[in-house]
Design an enzyme around this catalytic site. Structure first.
Site, PDB file in Angstrom:
ATOM      1  N   GLU A  40      34.529  27.860  21.089  1.00 31.05           N
ATOM      2  CA  GLU A  40      34.117  27.782  19.700  1.00 31.05           C
ATOM      3  C   GLU A  40      32.820  26.979  19.656  1.00 31.05           C
ATOM      4  OE1 GLU A  40      36.949  26.013  16.989  1.00 31.05           O
ATOM      5  OE2 GLU A  40      35.578  26.306  15.298  1.00 31.05           O
ATOM      6  N   ARG A 266      45.744  22.412  31.058  1.00 28.18           N
ATOM      7  CA  ARG A 266      44.502  21.801  30.608  1.00 28.18           C
ATOM      8  C   ARG A 266      44.084  20.749  31.595  1.00 28.18           C
ATOM      9  NH1 ARG A 266      42.901  22.103  25.328  1.00 28.18           N
ATOM     10  NH2 ARG A 266      41.442  20.393  25.206  1.00 28.18           N
ATOM     11  N   LYS A 276      36.675  18.195  22.249  1.00 29.93           N
ATOM     12  CA  LYS A 276      35.417  18.222  21.509  1.00 29.93           C
ATOM     13  C   LYS A 276      35.481  17.363  20.256  1.00 29.93           C
ATOM     14  CE  LYS A 276      35.069  22.650  21.723  1.00 29.93           C
ATOM     15  NZ  LYS A 276      34.717  24.038  21.410  1.00 29.93           N
TER      16      LYS A 276
HETATM   17  P1  ATP Z   1      38.544  21.104  22.538  1.00 27.36           P
HETATM   18  O1  ATP Z   1      39.888  20.524  22.275  1.00 27.36           O
HETATM   19  O2  ATP Z   1      37.727  20.344  23.490  1.00 27.36           O
HETATM   20  O3  ATP Z   1      37.793  21.462  21.298  1.00 27.36           O
HETATM   21  P2  ATP Z   1      39.116  23.785  22.722  1.00 27.36           P
HETATM   22  O4  ATP Z   1      40.200  24.455  23.457  1.00 27.36           O
HETATM   23  O5  ATP Z   1      39.297  23.739  21.253  1.00 27.36           O
HETATM   24  O6  ATP Z   1      38.846  22.388  23.334  1.00 27.36           O
HETATM   25  P3  ATP Z   1      37.305  25.906  22.896  1.00 27.36           P
HETATM   26  O7  ATP Z   1      35.838  25.912  22.764  1.00 27.36           O
HETATM   27  O8  ATP Z   1      38.095  26.574  21.859  1.00 27.36           O
HETATM   28  O9  ATP Z   1      37.716  24.394  23.018  1.00 27.36           O
HETATM   29  O10 ATP Z   1      37.754  26.380  24.340  1.00 27.36           O
HETATM   30  C1  ATP Z   1      37.167  27.406  25.069  1.00 27.36           C
HETATM   31  C2  ATP Z   1      38.007  27.680  26.267  1.00 27.36           C
HETATM   32  O11 ATP Z   1      38.028  26.553  27.136  1.00 27.36           O
HETATM   33  C3  ATP Z   1      39.448  27.962  25.888  1.00 27.36           C
HETATM   34  O12 ATP Z   1      39.902  29.073  26.627  1.00 27.36           O
HETATM   35  C4  ATP Z   1      40.161  26.697  26.253  1.00 27.36           C
HETATM   36  O13 ATP Z   1      41.492  26.936  26.576  1.00 27.36           O
HETATM   37  C5  ATP Z   1      39.353  26.190  27.448  1.00 27.36           C
HETATM   38  N1  ATP Z   1      39.477  24.744  27.545  1.00 27.36           N
HETATM   39  C6  ATP Z   1      39.154  23.825  26.625  1.00 27.36           C
HETATM   40  N2  ATP Z   1      39.473  22.592  27.025  1.00 27.36           N
HETATM   41  C7  ATP Z   1      40.011  22.715  28.261  1.00 27.36           C
HETATM   42  C8  ATP Z   1      40.543  21.799  29.223  1.00 27.36           C
HETATM   43  N3  ATP Z   1      40.595  20.490  28.992  1.00 27.36           N
HETATM   44  N4  ATP Z   1      41.004  22.293  30.394  1.00 27.36           N
HETATM   45  C9  ATP Z   1      40.955  23.612  30.648  1.00 27.36           C
HETATM   46  N5  ATP Z   1      40.470  24.523  29.794  1.00 27.36           N
HETATM   47  C10 ATP Z   1      40.002  24.098  28.606  1.00 27.36           C
HETATM   48 MG    MG Z   2      39.436  25.479  20.062  1.00 26.19          MG
END
Ligand code: ATP
Ligand code: MG
Length: 568
Positions: A40, A266, A276
């Protein structure tokens, strides 16, 4: 995938790759493995994303498949083009290139069409309960939900309301579109999940004010995968409960051979936060200097600090892909970074905490050009540089003790040490100011030891680094430490949050370090090992031709481990 990386050739095996191998063997999807990385655009990418990138792009590369970059941009309130640009830059820098570049916001029309079809088929309805009522009527894990008064609206009425929602006739929250599934479903997500909501006045960074209704994550995500022909949709474990709605939607929308979701652990790293939302707070509240602050666990921060993409990819390999969440020690990441740099970067001499040494028996005005090996640790790599030696030198204050314990093998009155690439010296006098602070050392040198050895075979125990005072360049050195003081920054008492565990000394600036002059001709962004100190890179933004700034990438040893061993 077009580019291949010669370092990434060892075959990897994990439960996801086993499934992909099985898909290929059985021809399950009738197409090559297709993955996607779906960030995102509401922040910069961090180490957790790097894990997901290495996995998704890695699978495409290893199995002759494709990997799309899809911006999951269905929330108009938080997204921004600057994040889109930063994300693309960071993925490229990590060494990956995407096949298709897509935006979920380009699927709004398609998703709306699907929504109308679901309504026509009686699989979705417009609910006009308040948010609160919807929550209450959904029941709990132990009690089933109860149908609200709008659940049995006719498809015609639903279609009319949906169209008017889209046309902007209603205020936010007046209605929502819900799937009609099962209000007693054991998976709470399946109790008539929300599909679309009104955001009548929102401004979307790509679609402007065109759209008055927006799809929710669960509605957009699986269907975006299906639209792109993804085979395996890899996501983190917190989406496990979403798998049912994922499957329900792609089936209800009529996709044949639809993608399926697989969840993996994760990445959580000690002494930092990989979210984020939390990183955004650090940036917005000024605890760090922006997303690319070298203390941040973001890709941009690590790049600016001096970590190489090779190290991040190697780390992703080291941690592997597991089904269960587990925290990873930051020491393990630092170890990977040291390993990566050790064989790659040249050595130079830099004194962080300068103390003047006068070689009293060395002629005034004389300069010796000594030969410094750039890669003394790696024999096949050659390269030497001139290291000037003169009567006045800088050494590190930490390398002197007036009254040392027995095992202190560095400078102290009467003891002889070797200067790296240069002579043996012996400290003869300690000069102090009125307050008793040591201001200067007087030493003698032995001209016979220029090669680093004494012709009479006498030994010295210690070798220290130094620079010639007259030739040294002033530089600023930034020493970075862990951003938080405890492994899990979120583990705080009631009423406090992760910010209370910020490490107040995560950045220590040394304004006047002294570095050997050979670095002056290197491009900004060059990496070095400062002998006996650590790995450093010249700061890409703040260095000037007049004054270089160096970021410490990583120390030579894990100083925290040393401290805990000593019991401090
Ligand atoms: P955040 O909590 O940091 O905002 P998010 O999952 O909301 O993380 P996205 O931009 O939606 O962030 O994630 C993009 C991709 O990266 C998704 O497929 C998510 O599962 C993966 N991802 C995000 N954080 C991690 C993590 N800590 N370990 C492994 N994969 C991750
Ligand atoms: Mg997300």
């Amino acid at each position: 995938m077009s580019d291949t990386n010669p370092n990434d050739t060892a075959p990897r095996r994990d439960f996801i790759r086993e499934l992909v191998i099985d898909d290929i063997a059985t021809g399950r999807f009738g197409r090559a493995p297709a993955t996607r990385f779906p960030p995102e655009p509401n922040g910069f990418l961090h180490m957790g994303h790097a894990k997901s990138i290495c996995l998704n792009f890695g699978i495409a590369r290893e199995f002759g498949g494709t990997c799309n970059l899809r911006f999951d941009d269905t929330n108009p309130l938080t997204e921004d083009m600057k994040y889109v640009e930063a994300i693309k830059r960071d993925i490229r820098w990590l060494g990956f290139d995407w096949d298709g570049e897509y935006f979920a916001s380009d699927y709004f029309e398609k998703l709306y069409e699907i929504a109308e079809r679901l309504v026509e088929q009686g699989k979705a309805y417009v609910d006009s309960q308040s948010e609160e009522e919807i929550r209450t009527n959904r029941g709990t894990v132990t009690t089933p939900g109860i149908p609200g008064p709008y659940r049995d609206r006719s498809p015609e009425e639903n279609l009319d309301l949906l169209r008017r929602m889209k046309a902007g006739e209603f205020a936010d929250g007046a209605h929502v579109l819900r799937a009609k599934i099962d209000l007693a479903h054991p998976n709470m997500i399946m109790r008539d999940p929300l599909l679309m909501r009104i955001r009548r006045d929102a401004h979307h960074y790509r679609r402007g004010t065109e759209w008055k209704i927006y799809p929710l994550y669960d509605f957009a995500h699986g269907l975006s995968d299906a639209i792109e022909g993804i085979t395996r949709s890899l996501c983190t474990l917190e989406f496990k409960d979403s798998r049912d709605i994922y499957d329900w939607l792609v089936e209800a929308a009529g996709y044949n051979n639809p993608p399926t979701q697989i969840e993996f652990a994760r990445l959580e790293l000690d002494y930092t936060v990989l979210s984020k939302r939390k990183l955004l707070r650090l940036v917005n509240e000024g605890h760090v200097n922006g997303w690319d602050d070298p203390r941040m666990p973001t890709i941009a921060g690590l790049r600016r600090r001096g970590v190489r993409p090779e190290a991040i990819r190697a780390f992703a390999d080291t941690i592997g892909v597991a089904r269960k969440d587990a925290r990873v020690e930051i020491a393990s990441f630092e170890h990977t970074v040291r390993n990566d740099l050790n064989m790659e970067v040249p050595r130079v001499l830099c004194v962080l905490n300068p103390l003047k040494v006068v070689i009293t028996n060395y002629p005034e005005g004389q300069v010796d050009m000594l030969e410094g090996q750039n890669y003394p640790h790696d024999v096949p790599k050659t390269g030497t540089r001139e290291v000037p030696f003169s009567r006045e030198l800088w050494v590190d204050r930490d390398d002197f003790m007036e009254d040392p314990p027995k095992k202190f093998y560095r400078l102290s009155p009467g003891r002889e040490v070797r200067l790296r690439f240069a002579y043996f010296i012996t400290c003869t006098d300690v000069i102090k100011d009125a307050d008793g602070n040591v201001t200067e050392l007087h030493c003698t040198y032995d001209p016979e030891t220029r090669s680093g050895n004494a012709p009479d075979g006498r030994k010295v125990q210690g070798t220290i680094h130094w620079v010639s005072a007259q030739h040294a360049l002033d530089c600023e050195v930034r020493l970075y430490d862990r951003l938080f003081t405890q492994p899990d920054p979120d583990d705080v008492p009631e009423g406090e949050d992760f910010l209370s565990t910020l490490n107040p000394t995560s950045l220590v600036v040394i304004p006047n370090a002294k570095i050997e002059p050979s670095v002056a001709s290197d491009p900004i962004g060059s990496r070095y090992q400062f002998e006996r100190t650590g790995y450093f890179m010249s700061e890409p933004e703040d260095s000037t031709p007049e004054k270089l700034v160096f970021n410490r990438i990583v120390s030579l040893r894990d100083s925290w481990a040393k401290e805990s061993k000593k019991g401090i």
